[in-house]
Design a protein around this motif. Structure first.
Motif, PDB file in Angstrom:
ATOM      1  N   ASN A  54       0.821  -1.209   0.000  1.00  0.00           N
ATOM      2  CA  ASN A  54       0.000   0.000   0.000  1.00  0.00           C
ATOM      3  C   ASN A  54       0.858   1.263   0.000  1.00  0.00           C
ATOM      4  OD1 ASN A  54      -2.334  -1.508  -0.010  1.00  0.00           O
ATOM      5  ND2 ASN A  54      -2.618  -1.418   2.208  1.00  0.00           N
ATOM      6  N   HIS A  55       1.941   1.238   0.776  1.00  0.00           N
ATOM      7  CA  HIS A  55       2.833   2.397   0.815  1.00  0.00           C
ATOM      8  C   HIS A  55       3.483   2.600  -0.547  1.00  0.00           C
ATOM      9  CE1 HIS A  55       5.373   5.440   2.605  1.00  0.00           C
ATOM     10  NE2 HIS A  55       6.464   4.814   2.175  1.00  0.00           N
ATOM     11  N   LEU A  60       2.401   1.792  -3.534  1.00  0.00           N
ATOM     12  CA  LEU A  60       1.469   2.237  -4.572  1.00  0.00           C
ATOM     13  C   LEU A  60       1.086   3.706  -4.436  1.00  0.00           C
ATOM     14  CD1 LEU A  60      -0.839  -0.909  -4.694  1.00  0.00           C
ATOM     15  CD2 LEU A  60       0.759  -0.146  -6.478  1.00  0.00           C
ATOM     16  N   GLN A  61       1.388   4.303  -3.302  1.00  0.00           N
ATOM     17  CA  GLN A  61       1.057   5.711  -3.079  1.00  0.00           C
ATOM     18  C   GLN A  61       2.238   6.649  -3.301  1.00  0.00           C
ATOM     19  OE1 GLN A  61      -0.530   5.918   0.908  1.00  0.00           O
ATOM     20  NE2 GLN A  61      -2.092   4.360   0.502  1.00  0.00           N
ATOM     21  N   ASP A  73       4.198   7.283  -6.055  1.00  0.00           N
ATOM     22  CA  ASP A  73       4.386   8.010  -7.311  1.00  0.00           C
ATOM     23  C   ASP A  73       3.283   7.590  -8.281  1.00  0.00           C
ATOM     24  OD1 ASP A  73       5.535   8.539 -10.121  1.00  0.00           O
ATOM     25  OD2 ASP A  73       7.105   9.404  -8.851  1.00  0.00           O
ATOM     26  N   PRO A  74       2.661   8.543  -8.982  1.00  0.00           N
ATOM     27  CA  PRO A  74       1.572   8.180  -9.905  1.00  0.00           C
ATOM     28  C   PRO A  74       2.034   7.312 -11.068  1.00  0.00           C
ATOM     29  CG  PRO A  74       2.157  10.505 -10.123  1.00  0.00           C
ATOM     30  CD  PRO A  74       2.849  10.003  -8.901  1.00  0.00           C
ATOM     31  N   GLN A  92       7.908   0.152   4.967  1.00  0.00           N
ATOM     32  CA  GLN A  92       8.058   1.402   4.235  1.00  0.00           C
ATOM     33  C   GLN A  92       9.417   1.457   3.513  1.00  0.00           C
ATOM     34  OE1 GLN A  92       6.986   1.186   7.475  1.00  0.00           O
ATOM     35  NE2 GLN A  92       4.835   1.446   6.860  1.00  0.00           N
TER      36      GLN A  92
END
Length: 461
Positions: A157-158, A160-161, A163-164, A231
């Motif tokens: 989850n970390h 995927l958040q 960088d777009p 992370q």
């Protein structure tokens, strides 16, 4: 789906303690002793028995969903006995006295019908380990599905958040295993030790235009507190994946090449194969008859340290019960020892070296240069960060593998490159090592920094 998986395995998720593992290992040692006694009663001239048992959990997630939750517990008792030079083997997962007796009898029957092998037998009694040090190899951790999934999901989850451009995931995985190894033989040797292994990984996909790239990161340790955080793994995976976007192809050339630390261990892995007894007595090694000869640059030394506390490659004895000892494999470029099991040693009329089952914490000497320093020293060339394919011939040393990485000019990384083939000969490659960096990767049996080679052929466009 997640709710079903968790509820269906919840009863298997208790945390095992070192005290419980010690008690279980003692029971297994009794089973090994029973097997050896049965072998002696049947009239075997020698016997050995081993068991490696492991219990743990593997979980996998992808895009925030649970893909796998797997608890496992495995390990069979293997018995090998000898009738003269005839050998028979059998195994059983059932450690009841009847099952052990049946396995021993089966091994004895097999031995009676096999052809004699003059090189078969136990390792020498005088080389058995007599001191079994506590190497701090076992640190049980929470093996519940809840905890394992928490780690994997937090990591993915970390990531995927961050960088777009990271548009997809190949998933994250967490595993935790504890267990022990017990070995005994008719020399009177019987010992065991506990061990654990925990890991966390994440693989990502990034996109730029119509092109996509994939990369990953992972962490592994004996103690879960020594793992990178979810992370840290996520950020390393993201950085590696994004760095590969907009990769280019390059022209064919002969240039200096750096193997980054996380792939450099494979170079020494081929060296391990070349000096291992099985390849040597079959005469299928490019380093045949190189004992005592220079195989690496004069400034390079490789030391084996099997008793490092808490290290991934540590072991108090090898798979034949031989004592493991600190030694130089290579000193100032000169090959000091082969890696021999007792069988290979007898074939070669030499002494076994305590490497049944593999190597133990190789430390490759290095300088004070960072990876950036190596790039500056290289000037113009290729930094390899991924290797593909199996184009390595240990018989003659020919080396040809697919690669990806970064093109370096004026000592600075310019852009990512892909669809490259690098080629050379391992004997020449090992001798042409110019420098080794201080960015040592401790996640492998061979601990090495990035390796700068003087020149290799690279095939591009």
């Amino acid at each position: 789906m997640r709710r079903f998986l968790l509820s269906s395995v919840q009863s298997a998720s208790s945390v095992v303690t070192t005290a419980e593992l010690h008690e279980e290992m003692r029971e297994v040692e009794t089973a090994v002793a029973t097997a050896l006694e049965q072998a002696q009663k049947l009239g075997s001239s020698a016997a050995e028995c081993a068991i490696s048992r492991s219990r743990g959990i593997n979980v996998g997630t992808r895009l925030g969903e649970v893909e796998t939750v797997e608890f496992n517990q495995d390990g069979a008792l293997g018995i090998t006995l000898y009738v003269g030079q005839q050998k028979g083997s059998a195994s059983t997962t059932d450690l009841s006295s009847n099952a052990i007796r049946a396995a021993v009898e089966k091994a004895f029957d097999i031995a009676r019908y096999t052809s004699p092998d003059p090189y078969a037998g136990l390792a020498p009694a005088e080389l058995m380990a007599t001191d079994i040090p506590d190497l701090d190899l076992c640190h049980p951790a929470d093996q519940s599905a809840d905890y394992a999934l928490e780690q994997a999901l937090a990591c993915e989850n970390h990531a995927l958040q961050l960088d777009p451009r990271i548009v997809n995931s190949d998933g994250a995985g967490y595993s935790s295993h504890v267990g022990y190894r017990v070995y005994g033989n008719s020399h009177g040797f019987l010992a065991g030790y506990l061990q654990s292994r925990h890991s966390l990984s994440c693989s990502l996909i990034a996109k730029s235009g119509d092109a996509m790239q994939r990369d990953y990161s992972y962490t592994v340790a004996r103690h879960k507190d020594d793992l990178w955080t979810p992370q840290q793994v996520a950020e390393d995976a993201a950085q590696s994946t994004l760095a590969r976007l907009d990769s280019r192809k390059i022209s064919t050339a002969s240039v200096p090449v750096i193997f980054r630390a996380d792939v450099a261990n494979s170079l020494f892995g081929h060296f391990v194969g070349a000096i291992s007894g099985g390849n040597l007595y079959r005469k299928s090694s490019f380093l045949l008859d190189h004992l005592g000869k220079q195989v690496l640059p004069e400034w390079l030394t490789i030391t084996e340290q099997p008793h490092l506390r808490g290290a991934l490659g540590s072991s108090p004895f090898d798979h034949e019960g031989l004592a493991t000892t600190e030694k130089n494999i290579v000193t100032n470029g000169v090959l000091e020892t082969y890696l021999l099991t007792s069988y290979a040693a007898r074939k070669m009329q030499m002494q076994p070296t305590g490497h049944a089952g593999g190597i133990h914490n190789w430390s490759v000497s290095h300088g004070e240069q960072s990876l950036a320093d190596l790039c500056r020293d290289m000037g113009t060339g290729l930094l390899v960060t991924e290797l593909m394919g199996q184009g390595v011939n240990l018989v003659n040393g020919d080396y040809s593998r697919g690669a990806a990485g970064f093109w370096v000019e004026n000592g600075e990384i310019q852009y990512p490159v892909e669809e490259i083939t690098i080629a050379g000969n391992l004997k020449d490659m090992l001798k042409s090592i110019v420098a080794i960096g201080n960015d040592v990767d401790y996640r492998h049996g061979v601990r090495t920094g990035s390796v700068l080679l003087e020149n290799l052929k690279i095939a591009g466009n």
